[in-house]
Enzyme design. Sequence first.
Site, short mmCIF file in Angstrom:
data_model
loop_
_atom_site.label_atom_id
_atom_site.label_comp_id
_atom_site.label_asym_id
_atom_site.label_seq_id
_atom_site.Cartn_x
_atom_site.Cartn_y
_atom_site.Cartn_z
N ASP A 115 93.82 -55.23 -4.24
CA ASP A 115 92.46 -54.73 -4.44
C ASP A 115 91.96 -55.32 -5.76
O ASP A 115 92.45 -54.98 -6.84
CB ASP A 115 92.50 -53.20 -4.50
CG ASP A 115 91.10 -52.57 -4.58
OD1 ASP A 115 90.20 -53.20 -5.15
OD2 ASP A 115 90.95 -51.43 -4.09
N LYS A 168 80.66 -52.24 -5.09
CA LYS A 168 80.68 -52.17 -6.54
C LYS A 168 79.95 -53.37 -7.16
O LYS A 168 78.75 -53.41 -7.15
CB LYS A 168 82.13 -52.05 -7.03
CG LYS A 168 82.93 -50.95 -6.30
CD LYS A 168 82.51 -49.55 -6.66
CE LYS A 168 83.03 -48.46 -5.73
NZ LYS A 168 84.48 -48.36 -5.63
N ARG A 225 77.99 -57.74 16.91
CA ARG A 225 79.18 -57.16 16.27
C ARG A 225 80.15 -58.23 15.76
O ARG A 225 80.90 -58.02 14.82
CB ARG A 225 79.88 -56.20 17.23
CG ARG A 225 81.15 -55.63 16.69
CD ARG A 225 81.67 -54.34 17.32
NE ARG A 225 81.31 -54.07 18.68
CZ ARG A 225 81.87 -54.63 19.75
NH1 ARG A 225 82.81 -55.54 19.60
NH2 ARG A 225 81.49 -54.31 20.96
N TYR A 258 94.07 -46.69 -5.75
CA TYR A 258 92.86 -45.97 -5.33
C TYR A 258 93.26 -44.89 -4.32
O TYR A 258 93.96 -45.17 -3.35
CB TYR A 258 91.91 -46.99 -4.69
CG TYR A 258 90.61 -46.46 -4.16
CD1 TYR A 258 89.68 -45.87 -5.01
CD2 TYR A 258 90.29 -46.59 -2.82
CE1 TYR A 258 88.47 -45.41 -4.52
CE2 TYR A 258 89.07 -46.14 -2.32
CZ TYR A 258 88.17 -45.55 -3.18
OH TYR A 258 86.97 -45.10 -2.68
C1 LIG Z 1 85.26 -47.71 -4.56
C2 LIG Z 1 86.55 -48.39 -4.42
C3 LIG Z 1 87.02 -48.76 -3.16
C4 LIG Z 1 86.34 -48.35 -1.89
O1 LIG Z 1 85.09 -48.91 -1.70
P1 LIG Z 1 84.02 -48.17 -0.77
O2 LIG Z 1 83.00 -49.21 -0.52
O3 LIG Z 1 83.53 -46.99 -1.56
O4 LIG Z 1 84.73 -47.74 0.48
C5 LIG Z 1 88.19 -49.48 -3.11
N1 LIG Z 1 88.90 -49.80 -4.20
C6 LIG Z 1 88.47 -49.45 -5.43
C7 LIG Z 1 89.29 -49.85 -6.60
C8 LIG Z 1 87.30 -48.71 -5.58
O5 LIG Z 1 86.92 -48.33 -6.79
#
Ligand SMILES: *Cc1c(COP(=O)(O)O)cnc(C)c1O
Length: 394
Positions: A185, A210, A60, A113
Amino acid sequence: MQRGAKAGKKTLITHAGRDPHANHGVVNPPVYHASTILKPSLDALEASRKPDFTGFRYGRRGTPTTRSFEEAVAELYGVESAVAVSSGLAAICCAILSQVSAGDHILITDNVYFPTRKFAGGFLERFGVEATFFDPMKPEDLAELIRPETKVVYLEAPGTMTFEVCDVPALASIAHEQGATVIMDNTWATALYFDAFGHGVDIVVEAVTKYICGHSDVMMGVIVSKDAQAAAIRDTVFMQGNCSGPDDLYLAQRGLRTMAVRLAENERNALALAKWLSERPEVDRVLHPALPSCPGHEIWKRDFTGASGLFSFLLKPLSRAALAAFLDGLEYYGMGASWGGYESLILPGDPAAARTVTTWNEPGQLLRIHAGLEDVTDLKADLDAGFERIAALA
Ligand SMILES: *Cc1c(COP(=O)(O)O)cnc(C)c1O
């Protein structure tokens, strides 16, 4: 492994975080499946019980597979620390939690988001942390709302679904004057297209799900920071019991190696589609940071070095039946959440429902496109056929 300070980002994503000759010359780092990690002696066991996260003592807490991915991302961002977590949302929540205590206040951009809004605006309140949302396009609003107990200013650029590009350096400098930490982000631009730390950000979160992963088959997130915040972030992630699986870490690292070429192609296709859409009579407006029709376009030009494959456009008002005819017949655009993979996606959105301090009163339907790696002529033809289906219903 430290590379020359002058190495370019494409060189870094190719070489950072791997050491073939420590592994029989095999190019990619091995995948360690581990919970238990044995020590050969009492001395070694005691030596491994350090509060920090150097060395390996339990799955972990991370394995060499974890560290090779984290090292690659940290080096790409040019900072000391990256911590892999189980999703992008986990990265967001852990990054915020690492900075706040009961009685603190946090300021968040209004076009954030949506799960970030729910976490900070709803969930965190139960623990005595207050959240206020602000208009990201008005730094003067941030200056007015920030207080001595504001610990975090949370940014996302461009905004989710609506793509306004805020002035990160201006917002960061207001935050820093009050001693607040800036979390951003950076999933849309990635380290390749926005130098977050060079523009005043203290902690970057990215949904690895992503562009880093890039193949729509992994859930993962990463929290990137300088040394100053690293221990608090590691501790918070640890106290959430959060960790990533070895095969996902391997896939994420493998995705990272080709991110620059994928992103360039996503960008080219997205820009071609955005320009084409902006000339269509069915389209009201295109929200793509590289086009002047997008709020904050000038800031994007000043601060960013590229645009990725994700943008939105507004259709002129149409019936639900016409919208369904447009969407349901598309051949190459999948309809579903997420983005950043090799394939194209389309998703309707309703920004008005997700805002509290800015207004969204565009009459037309918003559609978000992720441009994949297909031939752009096919992607255009697919949308064109969709517009014909709308016309056939009129
Ligand atoms: C998809 C997304 C997230 C979250 O990511 P996950 O891996 O789906 O939890 C965070 N910020 C943005 C801008 C996103 O598009």
